[in-house]
Design a protein around this motif. Structure first.
Motif, PDB file in Angstrom:
ATOM      1  N   TYR A 138       0.650  -1.232   0.035  1.00 49.45           N
ATOM      2  CA  TYR A 138       0.022  -0.003  -0.110  1.00 49.45           C
ATOM      3  C   TYR A 138       0.876   1.141   0.078  1.00 49.45           C
ATOM      4  O   TYR A 138       0.605   2.353  -0.744  1.00 49.45           O
ATOM      5  CB  TYR A 138      -0.943   0.167   1.247  1.00 49.45           C
ATOM      6  CG  TYR A 138      -1.994   1.087   1.382  1.00 49.45           C
ATOM      7  CD1 TYR A 138      -3.125   1.148   0.618  1.00 49.45           C
ATOM      8  CD2 TYR A 138      -1.734   2.074   2.225  1.00 49.45           C
ATOM      9  CE1 TYR A 138      -3.879   2.221   0.690  1.00 49.45           C
ATOM     10  CE2 TYR A 138      -2.699   3.343   2.243  1.00 49.45           C
ATOM     11  CZ  TYR A 138      -3.766   3.158   1.357  1.00 49.45           C
ATOM     12  OH  TYR A 138      -4.637   4.237   1.436  1.00 49.45           O
ATOM     13  N   ASN A 139       2.115   1.304   0.810  1.00 51.99           N
ATOM     14  CA  ASN A 139       2.909   2.341   0.819  1.00 51.99           C
ATOM     15  C   ASN A 139       4.184   2.222  -0.184  1.00 51.99           C
ATOM     16  O   ASN A 139       4.959   3.099   0.288  1.00 51.99           O
ATOM     17  CB  ASN A 139       3.066   2.770   2.370  1.00 51.99           C
ATOM     18  CG  ASN A 139       2.026   2.912   3.170  1.00 51.99           C
ATOM     19  OD1 ASN A 139       1.507   3.713   2.717  1.00 51.99           O
ATOM     20  ND2 ASN A 139       1.595   1.981   3.835  1.00 51.99           N
ATOM     21  N   THR A 142       5.660   5.674  -1.540  1.00 54.43           N
ATOM     22  CA  THR A 142       6.231   6.517  -0.300  1.00 54.43           C
ATOM     23  C   THR A 142       7.289   6.115   0.174  1.00 54.43           C
ATOM     24  O   THR A 142       8.396   6.729   0.555  1.00 54.43           O
ATOM     25  CB  THR A 142       4.976   6.403   0.691  1.00 54.43           C
ATOM     26  OG1 THR A 142       3.806   7.122   0.539  1.00 54.43           O
ATOM     27  CG2 THR A 142       5.419   7.573   2.022  1.00 54.43           C
TER      28      THR A 142
END
Length: 157
Positions: A138-139, A142
């Protein structure tokens, strides 16, 4: 009947606490948009609206399900605040909403909570690993950005 209802409410309690954390974070982040735009009155307005919803739902549910009413009323109020702020902030800043990722997050969260209720240690470890993999996936964008920023700050040889 009441015992069956309370049993289901206890299961919802864990899901509610995880969801409250997520919604509270989203509501706070969206509130920071108001602060950056010097529209702090909107932060106050949405917070007061959320508090009124929280108290109202709590009062309605407290006699029926007891202590768990607090968790559910907080969930409902944070959800209302996050949705309202998300819609309202669109007037100032366009925010893309990834509905597919939201659906996947809800599904993964439900599976993890279900695994927790099995009380099976191996399954709980598997659920934890599933959560970690999902969080990394999900990240990933980032994480890549952070790694490249760190590499740029390191002295080159």
């Amino acid at each position: 009947m009441r015992d069956l209802l309370v049993m289901h409410i206890k299961r919802v309690f864990i899901i509610s606490m995880l969801t409250i954390l997520t919604l509270a974070t989203e509501a706070l982040l969206l509130g920071s948009v108001y602060v950056a735009l010097k529209k702090t009155g909107e932060v106050a307005k949405t917070s007061i609206l959320s508090a009124v919803i929280n108290v109202t739902v709590n009062v309605v549910l407290i006699n029926r399900i007891g202590l768990y009413a607090a968790s559910i009323s907080t969930l409902v109020s944070y959800c209302a605040m996050a949705i309202y702020r998300l819609i309202d902030v669109q007037k100032y800043v366009k925010i893309k909403i990834n509905l597919k990722m939201i659906a996947v997050s809800i599904a993964v969260g439900s599976v993890i909570v279900s695994i927790y209720y099995t009380r099976n240690t191996q399954l709980c470890i598997l659920g934890t690993l599933l959560y970690v993999v999902f969080a990394l996936f999900y990240n990933i964008g980032t994480l890549k950005s952070c790694i490249s920023m760190i590499r740029m700050k390191l002295p080159h040889k």
